[in-house]
Design a protein around this motif. Structure first.
Motif, mmCIF file in Angstrom:
data_model
loop_
_atom_site.group_PDB
_atom_site.id
_atom_site.type_symbol
_atom_site.label_atom_id
_atom_site.label_comp_id
_atom_site.label_asym_id
_atom_site.label_seq_id
_atom_site.Cartn_x
_atom_site.Cartn_y
_atom_site.Cartn_z
ATOM 1 N N LYS A 100 3.549 15.339 11.246
ATOM 2 C CA LYS A 100 3.815 14.128 10.326
ATOM 3 C C LYS A 100 3.062 14.845 8.713
ATOM 4 O O LYS A 100 3.883 14.600 7.843
ATOM 5 N N LEU A 139 -2.594 9.781 5.256
ATOM 6 C CA LEU A 139 -1.041 9.025 4.833
ATOM 7 C C LEU A 139 -1.000 7.985 3.818
ATOM 8 O O LEU A 139 -0.526 7.302 2.837
ATOM 9 N N LYS A 168 7.950 7.563 -0.748
ATOM 10 C CA LYS A 168 8.173 8.420 0.166
ATOM 11 C C LYS A 168 7.585 8.638 1.323
ATOM 12 O O LYS A 168 7.966 9.737 2.509
ATOM 13 N N SER A 169 6.087 8.603 1.732
ATOM 14 C CA SER A 169 5.392 8.561 2.967
ATOM 15 C C SER A 169 5.594 8.291 4.279
ATOM 16 O O SER A 169 5.021 8.194 5.063
ATOM 17 N N GLU A 228 4.916 15.538 5.090
ATOM 18 C CA GLU A 228 4.202 14.714 4.169
ATOM 19 C C GLU A 228 4.214 16.573 2.107
ATOM 20 O O GLU A 228 4.291 16.003 1.958
ATOM 21 N N GLU A 233 6.765 17.451 1.117
ATOM 22 C CA GLU A 233 7.510 16.524 -0.200
ATOM 23 C C GLU A 233 6.345 16.599 -1.163
ATOM 24 O O GLU A 233 7.186 16.800 -2.304
ATOM 25 N N ASN A 234 5.416 16.984 -0.970
ATOM 26 C CA ASN A 234 4.588 17.083 -1.891
ATOM 27 C C ASN A 234 5.200 18.746 -2.359
ATOM 28 O O ASN A 234 4.544 19.103 -4.031
ATOM 29 N N SER A 240 -0.576 7.585 -0.217
ATOM 30 C CA SER A 240 0.318 6.732 -0.903
ATOM 31 C C SER A 240 0.118 6.387 -1.784
ATOM 32 O O SER A 240 0.948 5.876 -2.608
#
Length: 445
Positions: free
Chosen positions: A181, A150, A90-91, A185, A188-189, A154
């Motif tokens: 960006k 990133l 998802k990165s 991310e 998301e985490n 990943s």
């Protein structure tokens, strides 16, 4: 070699990511120009195919390679390739370059939805291609620090080390506090590690500066699902579906929203559509299996689950039972637990987690003695299961001066049980002291 060295070694390999490219372009002259420009920029391993099954296999083998895709092919094939192009972690590191004859609204919607980095339409010259590919190598203008972060994220996500990935993102953000960006991310985490308040705060900030981002809206929907706000999540996903009604991942998320609202026909229809677009999609099959569980058709459900391992099947039974309990269909929910325990799950460690979660469900309906027996059984199945030991000890305080306090804390905690989503939910609460029931595993085998 320590963990840091191992990670750095892995990331060093990722630094050569753009030496790989997957070119799905049927037009010979364009394919020639694209290949020449890729080689000029340092890409040495260029793989060609226009057979969707073969392309999907190549993309899995090269999860971070550049994808160059010609939209002048069957739309269904384009969709399958775009779906498979997304990295599993998802990165969104994979650069995607799309070419087309005419920039239609449909193409704009699809390229937006799948985070395509560059689109070129109309009469395309070698100079145009050279400019686009050169830009792709900058990862959209990210700093070297952000690119490396990133890549590290990943790697860590691929190993399930989401908390370590969070630390890397936070370290980057300290040096680049306005990096949009990295913030995306990080949200998301936060969602994945159940830091839901932090995720909500960060997504509110991101929305102020980028209210139209599809990625951010998807994250908002996932957060709402984790919070148990399935109607609100469904509304966001429905709005995004207008842009691209054939996004398989979104269809599955919508199906889960409907399932969690016990709208079984609607959920089944969405999972069916996802399977019509991707016949081998495991999540869609599992969704249909959950519908069958809730309809009482055990044989059909197990048929849908046949590609899942025992831990995954246990989680599917558990999550479906949680939906039933949340909707006050207690008999159905506990029957699912009993079926899983008596007929489906054999591995003692997995079984202990199912029994533990059933104990939490029993606490929710004030069946404290049965819950105590469940925690004791979970501990018997796995003597190292600390959460089961912790909860059993709390409920076994009968006769001591702390019993009333213990039961009060149990009731407080159980108010929160079953309030969240079904995707790896793990709950932490604000209670202090020695009488806190640990419900972290509920909904997340």
């Amino acid at each position: 070699m320590d963990k840091a060295e191992s990670l750095d070694e892995k990331v060093t390999k990722f630094d050569d990511t753009l030496k790989d490219a997957v070119v799905v372009v049927g037009r010979e002259s364009l394919r020639h120009n694209i290949s020449a420009e890729l080689k000029k920029n340092g890409t040495t391993n260029i793989l060609y195919s226009d057979v969707s099954a073969e392309v999907i296999h190549i993309l899995k083998e090269h999860p971070l390679a550049i994808l160059v895709l010609d939209f002048e092919m069957e739309r269904k094939k384009v969709l399958k390739i775009l779906e498979s192009s997304k990295t599993p972690h998802k990165s969104e590191i994979r650069p995607i370059y799309v070419i087309c004859n005419e920039l239609s609204q449909d193409i704009i919607s699809l390229t937006t939805d799948y985070n395509v980095q560059r689109v070129r339409s109309g009469e395309i010259t070698a100079a145009d291609i050279g400019k686009d590919i050169k830009d792709i190598y900058t990862f959209g203008g990210l700093t070297e620090l952000a690119i490396r972060t990133l890549k590290q994220v990943s790697v860590l996500r691929s190993k399930g080390k989401w908390r370590e990935a969070t630390l890397k993102l936070c370290e980057n953000l300290e040096q680049e506090p306005e990096n949009h960006k990295i913030k995306i991310e990080l949200s998301e985490n936060f969602i994945n590690t159940n830091k839901l308040d932090k995720a909500e705060e960060l997504l509110k900030e991101l929305t102020k500066s980028d209210s139209e981002s599809v990625r951010i809206k998807n994250l908002q929907a996932r957060l709402l699902m984790k919070q148990g706000k399935f109607e609100e999540a469904e509304k966001i996903l429905r709005d995004l579906q207008i842009m691209n009604p054939d996004n398989v991942s979104r269809l599955i998320d919508l199906g889960q929203c409907m399932l969690n609202q016990t709208e079984l026909d609607g959920a089944n229809e969405l999972f069916e559509k996802a399977l019509s677009l991707d016949v081998d999609n495991k999540e869609a099959r599992n969704g249909k299996g959950q519908v069958s569980l809730m309809q009482g058709d055990m044989d059909e459900a197990l048929g849908f689950f046949k590609s899942s391992n025992e831990s995954e099947v246990a989680a599917l039974f558990n999550n479906t039972a949680v939906i039933c309990i949340r909707k006050k269909k207690y008999d159905e929910g506990f029957q699912l637990y009993h079926t899983a325990i008596s007929q489906v799950i054999k591995d003692p460690k997995v079984l202990s987690r199912v029994v533990f979660n059933m104990g939490l469900g029993l606490l929710k309906v004030d069946k404290t003695e049965k819950a105590k027996k469940a925690f004791k059984k979970a501990l018997a199945l796995d003597s190292e299961f600390e959460k089961a030991a912790h909860n059993y000890n709390i409920l076994n305080n009968e006769g001591s001066g702390t019993a009333k306090k213990s039961k009060a804390k149990v009731k407080e905690v159980i108010k929160e049980v079953g309030s969240g989503g079904s995707d790896e939910a793990g709950y932490s609460d604000d209670f202090d002291g020695d009488f806190e029931v640990d419900d972290e595993l509920f909904e997340s085998l």
